[in-house]
Design an enzyme around this catalytic site. Structure first.
Site, PDB file in Angstrom:
ATOM      1  N   GLY A   1       6.334   5.678  -3.941  1.00  0.00           N
ATOM      2  CA  GLY A   1       5.771   6.244  -2.713  1.00  0.00           C
ATOM      3  C   GLY A   1       6.696   7.077  -1.856  1.00  0.00           C
TER       4      GLY A   1
ATOM      5  CD  GLU B   1       8.924   0.948   0.693  1.00  0.00           C
ATOM      6  OE1 GLU B   1       8.904   1.865  -0.143  1.00  0.00           O
ATOM      7  OE2 GLU B   1       8.673  -0.241   0.414  1.00  0.00           O
ATOM      8  CG  ASP B   2       5.579   4.135   0.421  1.00  0.00           C
ATOM      9  OD1 ASP B   2       6.144   3.038   0.606  1.00  0.00           O
ATOM     10  OD2 ASP B   2       4.660   4.282  -0.404  1.00  0.00           O
TER      11      ASP B   2
ATOM     12  CG  ASP C   1       1.039  -3.826   4.192  1.00  0.00           C
ATOM     13  OD1 ASP C   1       0.528  -3.812   5.315  1.00  0.00           O
ATOM     14  OD2 ASP C   1       0.434  -4.269   3.190  1.00  0.00           O
TER      15      ASP C   1
ATOM     16  CE  LYS D   1      -0.790  -0.321   6.271  1.00  0.00           C
ATOM     17  NZ  LYS D   1      -1.527  -0.845   5.109  1.00  0.00           N
TER      18      LYS D   1
ATOM     19  CG  PHE E   1      -5.152   1.147   1.888  1.00  0.00           C
ATOM     20  CD1 PHE E   1      -4.141   0.316   1.420  1.00  0.00           C
ATOM     21  CD2 PHE E   1      -5.489   2.259   1.129  1.00  0.00           C
ATOM     22  CE1 PHE E   1      -3.489   0.582   0.230  1.00  0.00           C
ATOM     23  CE2 PHE E   1      -4.841   2.537  -0.067  1.00  0.00           C
ATOM     24  CZ  PHE E   1      -3.836   1.689  -0.512  1.00  0.00           C
TER      25      PHE E   1
ATOM     26  NE  ARG F   1       1.958   7.364  -6.462  1.00  0.00           N
ATOM     27  CZ  ARG F   1       2.315   6.217  -5.881  1.00  0.00           C
ATOM     28  NH1 ARG F   1       2.781   6.220  -4.660  1.00  0.00           N
ATOM     29  NH2 ARG F   1       2.206   5.072  -6.522  1.00  0.00           N
TER      30      ARG F   1
HETATM   31  P1  IMP Z   1       4.920  -4.699   1.440  1.00  0.00           P
HETATM   32  O1  IMP Z   1       5.802  -5.405   0.453  1.00  0.00           O
HETATM   33  O2  IMP Z   1       3.662  -5.502   1.705  1.00  0.00           O
HETATM   34  O3  IMP Z   1       5.622  -4.318   2.722  1.00  0.00           O
HETATM   35  O4  IMP Z   1       4.361  -3.417   0.735  1.00  0.00           O
HETATM   36  C1  IMP Z   1       5.057  -2.260   0.579  1.00  0.00           C
HETATM   37  C2  IMP Z   1       4.381  -1.381  -0.447  1.00  0.00           C
HETATM   38  O5  IMP Z   1       2.961  -1.576  -0.475  1.00  0.00           O
HETATM   39  C3  IMP Z   1       4.564   0.081  -0.106  1.00  0.00           C
HETATM   40  O6  IMP Z   1       5.760   0.589  -0.650  1.00  0.00           O
HETATM   41  C4  IMP Z   1       3.327   0.708  -0.722  1.00  0.00           C
HETATM   42  O7  IMP Z   1       3.557   1.006  -2.075  1.00  0.00           O
HETATM   43  C5  IMP Z   1       2.272  -0.368  -0.642  1.00  0.00           C
HETATM   44  N1  IMP Z   1       1.392  -0.164   0.540  1.00  0.00           N
HETATM   45  C6  IMP Z   1       1.319  -0.926   1.638  1.00  0.00           C
HETATM   46  N2  IMP Z   1       0.414  -0.463   2.499  1.00  0.00           N
HETATM   47  C7  IMP Z   1      -0.117   0.637   1.928  1.00  0.00           C
HETATM   48  C8  IMP Z   1      -1.110   1.599   2.353  1.00  0.00           C
HETATM   49  O8  IMP Z   1      -1.706   1.533   3.450  1.00  0.00           O
HETATM   50  N3  IMP Z   1      -1.347   2.613   1.480  1.00  0.00           N
HETATM   51  C9  IMP Z   1      -0.725   2.734   0.279  1.00  0.00           C
HETATM   52  N4  IMP Z   1       0.204   1.876  -0.145  1.00  0.00           N
HETATM   53  C10 IMP Z   1       0.510   0.831   0.670  1.00  0.00           C
END
Ligand code: IMP
Length: 185
Positions: free
Chosen positions: A55, A109-110, A113, A141, A162, A175
């Site tokens: 991402g 990082e993108d 979450d 978030k 999302f 993407r």
């Molecule tokens: P985390 O481990 O829950 O913080 O998730 C991080 C990863 O989840 C990011 O690098 C994204 O690849 C994916 N992700 C989380 N939220 C979204 C979203 O709203 N859209 C797309 N990908 C997401």
């Protein structure tokens, strides 16, 4: 299949509809602001940007173009998502091949979450004794965070929704979109 531009900047990706929420121009402004802060904070240093694939690729590219400090880049890959729901499982897919001992590392990082990916990443990288370790994430978030992760450089704080575009995907698609879109409830 991706069907583009139906009405009011609405798009369909797989089974879901998305509405444009952040235009590319606004993203460019925020990315530049993040780069300006990094330029100030890392003056005289040579940070190593560590992009988290897939991402991050658009963000890290635009970020790096705005960096004036000497810097290097490398990539790692984690995966915790399938479609629009987190699995809660974080796996390292591709590891880091070079030494980060004594380096000023900025993880790029993108989106943060739940924070599980970044938490695991920080734990792993700290074992290699970098001189410093920070996170730059295009999106955070805050209400979704399940573990405390400090994101020093974030461009946007967004609600629990999302999103796709500018590197972020929904089941592999979206993407390539230059703007960011919110899923339609
Ligand atoms: P985390 O481990 O829950 O913080 O998730 C991080 C990863 O989840 C990011 O690098 C994204 O690849 C994916 N992700 C989380 N939220 C979204 C979203 O709203 N859209 C797309 N990908 C997401």
């Amino acid at each position: 299949m991706l069907i583009l531009e139906v009405v009011m900047s609405t798009i369909k990706i797989h089974d879901r509809e998305f509405v444009k929420s952040i235009p590319s121009e606004e993203i460019a402004v925020r990315v530049k602001q993040v780069a300006d802060r990094i330029n100030r904070d890392y003056a005289g240093k040579r940070p190593l940007l560590l992009g988290v694939l897939n991402g991050c690729f658009m963000f890290v590219s635009d970020l790096m173009k705005n960096l004036e400090v000497e810097c290097e880049i490398s990539f790692v890959k984690f995966s915790s998502y399938q479609g629009a729901e987190t699995t809660g499982v974080v796996k390292q897919v591709i590891g880091l091949s070079e030494s980060i001992e004594g380096r000023d590392v900025i993880i790029v990082e993108d989106i943060v979450d739940t924070g599980l990916t970044m938490h695991k990443m920080l734990e792993t990288l700290k074992e290699s004794n970098p001189a410093s370790l920070e996170i730059a994430s295009l999106f955070v978030k805050p209400v979704r965070m399940r573990v405390p992760v400090s994101v020093k450089y974030s461009a946007f704080e967004i609600p629990d929704r999302f999103i796709v575009g500018y590197g972020l995907d929904y089941d592999g698609l979206g993407r390539n979109l230059p703007d960011v879109y919110d899923v339609k409830e």
